[in-house]
Design a protein around this motif. Sequence first.
Motif, mmCIF file in Angstrom:
data_model
loop_
_atom_site.group_PDB
_atom_site.id
_atom_site.type_symbol
_atom_site.label_atom_id
_atom_site.label_comp_id
_atom_site.label_asym_id
_atom_site.label_seq_id
_atom_site.Cartn_x
_atom_site.Cartn_y
_atom_site.Cartn_z
ATOM 1 N N ASN A 1 1.832 -1.835 -0.104
ATOM 2 C CA ASN A 1 -0.081 0.000 -0.144
ATOM 3 C C ASN A 1 0.798 1.528 0.364
ATOM 4 O O ASN A 1 0.317 1.859 1.090
ATOM 5 C CB ASN A 1 -0.951 0.421 1.207
ATOM 6 N N PRO A 2 1.585 1.342 -0.961
ATOM 7 C CA PRO A 2 2.791 2.555 -1.282
ATOM 8 C C PRO A 2 1.404 4.033 -1.279
ATOM 9 O O PRO A 2 2.048 5.363 -0.893
ATOM 10 C CB PRO A 2 3.232 2.136 -2.773
ATOM 11 N N VAL A 3 0.190 3.664 -1.341
ATOM 12 C CA VAL A 3 -0.329 5.362 -1.430
ATOM 13 C C VAL A 3 -0.748 5.665 0.121
ATOM 14 O O VAL A 3 -0.213 6.792 0.083
ATOM 15 C CB VAL A 3 -1.590 5.287 -2.590
ATOM 16 N N TYR A 4 -1.734 4.776 0.761
ATOM 17 C CA TYR A 4 -1.792 5.330 2.033
ATOM 18 C C TYR A 4 -1.032 5.141 2.914
ATOM 19 O O TYR A 4 -0.787 5.712 4.060
ATOM 20 C CB TYR A 4 -3.248 4.530 2.542
ATOM 21 N N LYS B 1 -2.081 -10.643 -4.733
ATOM 22 C CA LYS B 1 -2.430 -9.076 -5.299
ATOM 23 C C LYS B 1 -3.187 -8.340 -4.113
ATOM 24 O O LYS B 1 -3.995 -8.462 -3.339
ATOM 25 C CB LYS B 1 -3.963 -9.594 -5.842
ATOM 26 N N PRO B 2 -2.993 -7.218 -3.629
ATOM 27 C CA PRO B 2 -2.824 -6.389 -2.588
ATOM 28 C C PRO B 2 -4.554 -5.487 -2.756
ATOM 29 O O PRO B 2 -4.873 -4.518 -3.837
ATOM 30 C CB PRO B 2 -2.167 -5.515 -2.162
ATOM 31 N N ILE B 3 -4.574 -5.258 -2.045
ATOM 32 C CA ILE B 3 -6.782 -4.469 -2.153
ATOM 33 C C ILE B 3 -5.963 -3.377 -0.857
ATOM 34 O O ILE B 3 -6.441 -4.277 0.148
ATOM 35 C CB ILE B 3 -7.855 -5.583 -2.064
ATOM 36 N N SER B 4 -6.148 -2.228 -0.879
ATOM 37 C CA SER B 4 -6.920 -1.157 0.343
ATOM 38 C C SER B 4 -7.351 -0.303 0.246
ATOM 39 O O SER B 4 -8.565 -0.428 0.085
ATOM 40 C CB SER B 4 -5.455 -0.268 0.380
ATOM 41 N N GLU B 5 -7.976 0.085 1.753
ATOM 42 C CA GLU B 5 -9.095 1.200 1.446
ATOM 43 C C GLU B 5 -10.329 0.241 1.751
ATOM 44 O O GLU B 5 -11.058 -0.500 1.370
ATOM 45 C CB GLU B 5 -9.643 2.135 0.939
ATOM 46 N N ARG C 1 -13.658 0.400 2.811
ATOM 47 C CA ARG C 1 -14.806 0.328 2.408
ATOM 48 C C ARG C 1 -14.631 -0.826 0.587
ATOM 49 O O ARG C 1 -15.055 -1.433 -0.338
ATOM 50 C CB ARG C 1 -15.575 1.646 1.729
ATOM 51 N N VAL C 2 -13.051 -0.137 -0.300
ATOM 52 C CA VAL C 2 -12.938 -1.227 -1.377
ATOM 53 C C VAL C 2 -12.718 -2.325 -1.076
ATOM 54 O O VAL C 2 -13.513 -3.422 -1.413
ATOM 55 C CB VAL C 2 -11.898 -0.559 -1.771
ATOM 56 N N GLU D 1 -16.289 -4.198 -0.478
ATOM 57 C CA GLU D 1 -17.085 -4.756 -2.061
ATOM 58 C C GLU D 1 -16.311 -5.750 -2.559
ATOM 59 O O GLU D 1 -16.723 -6.656 -3.692
ATOM 60 C CB GLU D 1 -17.037 -3.486 -2.485
ATOM 61 N N TYR D 2 -14.811 -5.846 -2.539
ATOM 62 C CA TYR D 2 -14.511 -6.500 -3.493
ATOM 63 C C TYR D 2 -14.239 -7.999 -2.368
ATOM 64 O O TYR D 2 -14.707 -9.451 -2.859
ATOM 65 C CB TYR D 2 -12.651 -7.009 -3.259
#
Lengths: 226, 226
Positions: free
Chosen positions: A51-54, A65-69, A71-72, A75-76
């Motif tokens: 999570n280089p963004v946040y 495969k990474p997912i952040s946030e 609420r996102v 949904e995933y």
Amino acid sequence: MAAIEEEVQLLGAVGSPFVIRVQIALKLKGIEHKYVEEKLGYLSETLLNYNPVYKMVPVLVHNGKPISESRVILEYIDEAWKQNPILPNDPYQRALDRFWSKFIDDKCVAAAWKSVFIPDEKEREKAREELFEALQFLENELKDKFFGGEEISFVDIAASFITLFQDVAEFLLFSGDKFPKLHKWSQEFYNHPVVKEIMPTKEQQHGFFKARAASIAAANKAAASK
Amino acid sequence: MAAIEEEVQLLGAVGSPFVIRVQIALKLKGIEHKYVEEKLGYLSETLLNYNPVYKMVPVLVHNGKPISESRVILEYIDEAWKQNPILPNDPYQRALDRFWSKFIDDKCVAAAWKSVFIPDEKEREKAREELFEALQFLENELKDKFFGGEEISFVDIAASFITLFQDVAEFLLFSGDKFPKLHKWSQEFYNHPVVKEIMPTKEQQHGFFKARAASIAAANKAAASK
């Protein structure tokens, strides 16, 4: 069809309301996963890589495969594993769920933080008023046992923040007299068999909020002295 | 199957980047609708009735049922009308689209506003740096003609904000040398046949941003004198 070996990993921090959202969803769906504790205020290479963004937890890693946030991620999870849906079927009801969970993040989360953790008393008081205004909307919106009706749904999971925050606030968010529907909801929610297993102890909760507040204060101080 | 008579209404304001998102999605899907202009800074009864929470456009009203918040509306449109999908099929790709469109709202929109419209020069400069940092992430993310590949998708529609904002910023957001991929994307996006029909004139764009800034300044002044 042969079962495909899946690798699900959750990067979290004990007591984080946003990590708890993801844990509730995974538990509701019965998804086995490996939990990796990230130390608050310390950025591990794994976290920076995923999570280089946040640079924040939660991060869900599904087969690499990474997912952040949060609420996102919710949904995933609902789309990748179809059992025990957390969003309703009807497009309009789904839109309402997205609207109210976004509302919780936009209007409750920031106001709640400020109402406890910023130094200026007047600002804290103002934030508390904003929080109560937001809670009134949620109180009006609550029609059944849960936001999702008889079962907990997307909005309930997002709203877990509120029940967790109640434990660290120095003031009463809801009671039998004040926001009675939210008060009842909070009790029902805590007692839901899946939620019950996930919820941290009060000590863990306090620990997280205090560490997070200290980390934000340090970042603000660093920014101010630049 | 007989066609069902549908009533679709969009409450908007000319030049609003968030209304434009919805207009692009409706046009992509070929959805006939009635457009109702709301005067900025004036709250009509219709708007208050349909969006009592945020009191803002855009609001989509489908057969009498209102939906607010542009990204929530985009998801609704994609679910209610299946033709010409704006979100990809694959759950992971959908998560990425949701992540990056949320990123645009979290990291680009507020920084962009501040970089032009707040009075303090140092704060404006700081916001500009934040905006450039965010644009760098988007520049790195852009792999094809559009964020969606050969066709515009959810992220492109959300990112329309950036191309619209370029017209009112007093500094260069991107050029052949600076964020060259975003620069090229912006041109391709503007020239997309559907987008071309929707985009406001520069005068309309300036008019909206100026009116919005004045309305925010007035609200801040009122809050400060409380």
